[in-house]
Design an enzyme around this catalytic site. Sequence first.
Site, PDB file in Angstrom:
ATOM      1  N   HIS A   1       0.852  -1.199   0.000  1.00 58.25           N
ATOM      2  CA  HIS A   1       0.000   0.000   0.000  1.00 58.25           C
ATOM      3  C   HIS A   1       0.886   1.246   0.000  1.00 58.25           C
ATOM      4  O   HIS A   1       1.969   1.249   0.579  1.00 58.25           O
ATOM      5  CB  HIS A   1      -0.920  -0.010   1.226  1.00 58.25           C
ATOM      6  CG  HIS A   1      -1.933   1.088   1.189  1.00 58.25           C
ATOM      7  ND1 HIS A   1      -1.626   2.368   1.584  1.00 58.25           N
ATOM      8  CD2 HIS A   1      -3.209   1.105   0.762  1.00 58.25           C
ATOM      9  CE1 HIS A   1      -2.706   3.127   1.409  1.00 58.25           C
ATOM     10  NE2 HIS A   1      -3.680   2.390   0.916  1.00 58.25           N
TER      11      HIS A   1
ATOM     12  N   GLU B   1      -4.236   2.073  -7.061  1.00 60.26           N
ATOM     13  CA  GLU B   1      -4.624   3.134  -6.138  1.00 60.26           C
ATOM     14  C   GLU B   1      -3.711   4.341  -6.325  1.00 60.26           C
ATOM     15  O   GLU B   1      -2.628   4.401  -5.722  1.00 60.26           O
ATOM     16  CB  GLU B   1      -4.493   2.634  -4.697  1.00 60.26           C
ATOM     17  CG  GLU B   1      -5.272   1.361  -4.426  1.00 60.26           C
ATOM     18  CD  GLU B   1      -5.575   1.193  -2.948  1.00 60.26           C
ATOM     19  OE1 GLU B   1      -6.747   1.192  -2.599  1.00 60.26           O
ATOM     20  OE2 GLU B   1      -4.628   1.124  -2.161  1.00 60.26           O
TER      21      GLU B   1
HETATM   22  P1  PGA Z   1      -9.726   5.845   0.880  1.00 62.19           P
HETATM   23  O1  PGA Z   1      -8.490   4.847   1.018  1.00 62.19           O
HETATM   24  O2  PGA Z   1     -10.877   5.032   0.321  1.00 62.19           O
HETATM   25  O3  PGA Z   1      -9.987   6.305   2.262  1.00 62.19           O
HETATM   26  O4  PGA Z   1      -9.314   6.949  -0.054  1.00 62.19           O
HETATM   27  C1  PGA Z   1      -8.229   3.950  -0.013  1.00 62.19           C
HETATM   28  C2  PGA Z   1      -7.028   3.093   0.271  1.00 62.19           C
HETATM   29  O5  PGA Z   1      -6.057   3.562   0.891  1.00 62.19           O
HETATM   30  O6  PGA Z   1      -7.024   1.922  -0.122  1.00 62.19           O
END
Ligand code: PGA
Length: 261
Positions: A97, A167
């Site tokens: 992540h 992401e």
């Molecule tokens: P968020 O986070 O939906 O709060 O933007 C997404 C993530 O970090 O996977």
Amino acid sequence: MVLWVGTSWKMNKTRAEAASFATRLRDAAAGGGWPGVQPFVVPPATAISVVRDALGPESPVVVGAQNAHWEDAGAWTGEVSVPQVADAGATLVEIGHSERREHFGDTDRTVNQKVQATLRHGLTALVCVGESAEVRAAGDARQHVLSQVAAAVDRVPAGSRVLLAYEPVWAIGEKGREPTVDEIAEVTRALDAEYGAVVTALLYGGSVNPGNARDLLHTPGVTGLFVGRSAWDVNGYLDLLRIAADVAHKAGQVSAMTVPH
Ligand code: PGA
């Protein structure tokens, strides 16, 4: 096709809060579940076993860990290993992540080591990739993300259970900006072309909410959503699961209509 829709709670929730979320989810699943959708929940390590137990043995919900070390055991203070998170009840490990890459030193190399460890123990690897705002502004988003994925799956045997979560860093969290479908489609199309046939699912994550989930699920190549804030309240998560089940249902109707007789 199954849509994977899951939430990572990041560093949130006590065990009691985790149990209450999981109990509501268990009851909602018992009411018919979400056909065409694979739900998954990624609690902090302290609550993995609580969530697993509260969901019960028959639950369709996959439980994951937010991170795991590449070694099985040893002198790695503060870390947890894949066998440990598996012992707690996780069958999936989130890897790389952007918050881990930024604050905890995860690199393309350690992401690959963690993917290898996860698969070696028979768990599913959920690999997160995404470009910063600077990389996007320079026009390098697609290339950057493709190279992150290439590094993550280097020497990974074909047929392994790997999920990708695209992401973009600029879309994640409190300071994140909701993307347009066009902004992310450029990258998800490229990921689908390169890896669509070999990965279990390609998720989008970053500022997903019930208002944009339907459009995001129609982005080319996207077969799931990975959600933070909007799903930390179980009602928000249940909303998203219902939306995904509706999208899956309508997609099923469309493909049934196009099957030649
Ligand atoms: P968020 O986070 O939906 O709060 O933007 C997404 C993530 O970090 O996977």
